[in-house]
Design a protein around this motif. Structure first.
Motif, PDB file in Angstrom:
ATOM      1  N   GLU A  19       0.839  -1.195   0.000  1.00  9.90           N
ATOM      2  CA  GLU A  19       0.000   0.000   0.000  1.00  9.90           C
ATOM      3  C   GLU A  19       0.877   1.249   0.000  1.00  9.90           C
ATOM      4  O   GLU A  19       1.927   1.274   0.642  1.00  9.90           O
ATOM      5  CB  GLU A  19      -0.865  -0.022   1.266  1.00  9.90           C
ATOM      6  CG  GLU A  19      -1.739   1.176   1.452  1.00  9.90           C
ATOM      7  CD  GLU A  19      -2.554   1.076   2.725  1.00  9.90           C
ATOM      8  OE1 GLU A  19      -2.154   1.701   3.733  1.00  9.90           O
ATOM      9  OE2 GLU A  19      -3.570   0.355   2.727  1.00  9.90           O
ATOM     10  N   HIS A  21       0.575   5.677   0.111  1.00 11.32           N
ATOM     11  CA  HIS A  21      -0.233   6.881   0.262  1.00 11.32           C
ATOM     12  C   HIS A  21       0.321   7.934  -0.693  1.00 11.32           C
ATOM     13  O   HIS A  21       1.520   8.196  -0.703  1.00 11.32           O
ATOM     14  CB  HIS A  21      -0.189   7.385   1.713  1.00 11.32           C
ATOM     15  CG  HIS A  21      -0.838   6.416   2.654  1.00 11.32           C
ATOM     16  ND1 HIS A  21      -2.075   6.644   3.200  1.00 11.32           N
ATOM     17  CD2 HIS A  21      -0.445   5.204   3.108  1.00 11.32           C
ATOM     18  CE1 HIS A  21      -2.411   5.623   3.971  1.00 11.32           C
ATOM     19  NE2 HIS A  21      -1.427   4.730   3.928  1.00 11.32           N
ATOM     20  N   ILE A  96      -5.091   6.355  -1.496  1.00 11.50           N
ATOM     21  CA  ILE A  96      -4.350   5.141  -1.141  1.00 11.50           C
ATOM     22  C   ILE A  96      -4.261   4.247  -2.371  1.00 11.50           C
ATOM     23  O   ILE A  96      -5.276   3.870  -2.960  1.00 11.50           O
ATOM     24  CB  ILE A  96      -5.030   4.388   0.012  1.00 11.50           C
ATOM     25  CG1 ILE A  96      -5.002   5.247   1.275  1.00 11.50           C
ATOM     26  CG2 ILE A  96      -4.356   3.038   0.236  1.00 11.50           C
ATOM     27  CD1 ILE A  96      -5.749   4.646   2.450  1.00 11.50           C
TER      28      ILE A  96
END
Length: 166
Positions: A19, A21, A96
């Motif tokens: 993941e 950001h 995200i």
């Protein structure tokens, strides 16, 4: 940059990614004059360029995947940079980029214009391997106009989140 010549160009790869950001710019229309588009990009990048070590930040472009593969022309895009608490953004659009399986291709692209044959190969690969795509296209410039004066030498990493349909 040292290993850029050893990348597997135009080969479709699947890789697991973590993941991330990201700070997105506002939507940028291709109908907007180039001078205004560059102004949006510059304003978005100002916190990075103002930071003492802007090499820590990854910049890229985001496109709608349906429009990218099936539209006649791209109509808009976003510029993004990796999010970091050290950056001073007043109203960030925080997105995200999900953890998961990504289809990736290292290919030549100039300002996000990817060869039609590459797009067709990606669509064919997705169908043949019972995959479907999620979300948008992420283009990460690896070699751009800052490091080469020849558009045909510009290089990006294209990433698209996919999952198996079975």
């Amino acid at each position: 940059m040292n290993n850029i010549d050893n990348l597997p160009l135009n080969q479709i790869l699947l890789e697991l990614q973590e993941e991330e950001h990201l700070y997105f710019s506002e939507d940028i229309s291709f109908q907007t004059p180039i001078k205004h588009r560059m102004n949006i990009l510059a304003k978005h990048m100002l916190p990075v360029f103002s930071h003492p070590s802007f090499q820590e930040y990854l910049m890229g472009f985001h496109y709608d995947s349906d429009e990218f593969f099936h539209g006649n022309r791209l109509t808009q895009y976003n510029v993004f940079i990796t999010a970091n608490s050290k950056l001073d953004y007043t109203n960030p659009i925080k997105v995200i980029k999900e953890k998961g399986l990504y289809l990736c291709v290292y290919c030549n692209a100039h300002y996000g214009v990817v060869d039609t044959q590459i797009k067709e190969r990606i669509v064919k690969f997705i169908k043949q391997n019972n995959l479907r795509f999620h979300g948008g296209i992420y283009l990460f410039p690896l070699r751009n106009f800052w490091s080469t004066s020849k558009p045909k030498e510009e290089l990006v990493k294209l990433c698209l989140r996919v999952e198996y349909t079975d």
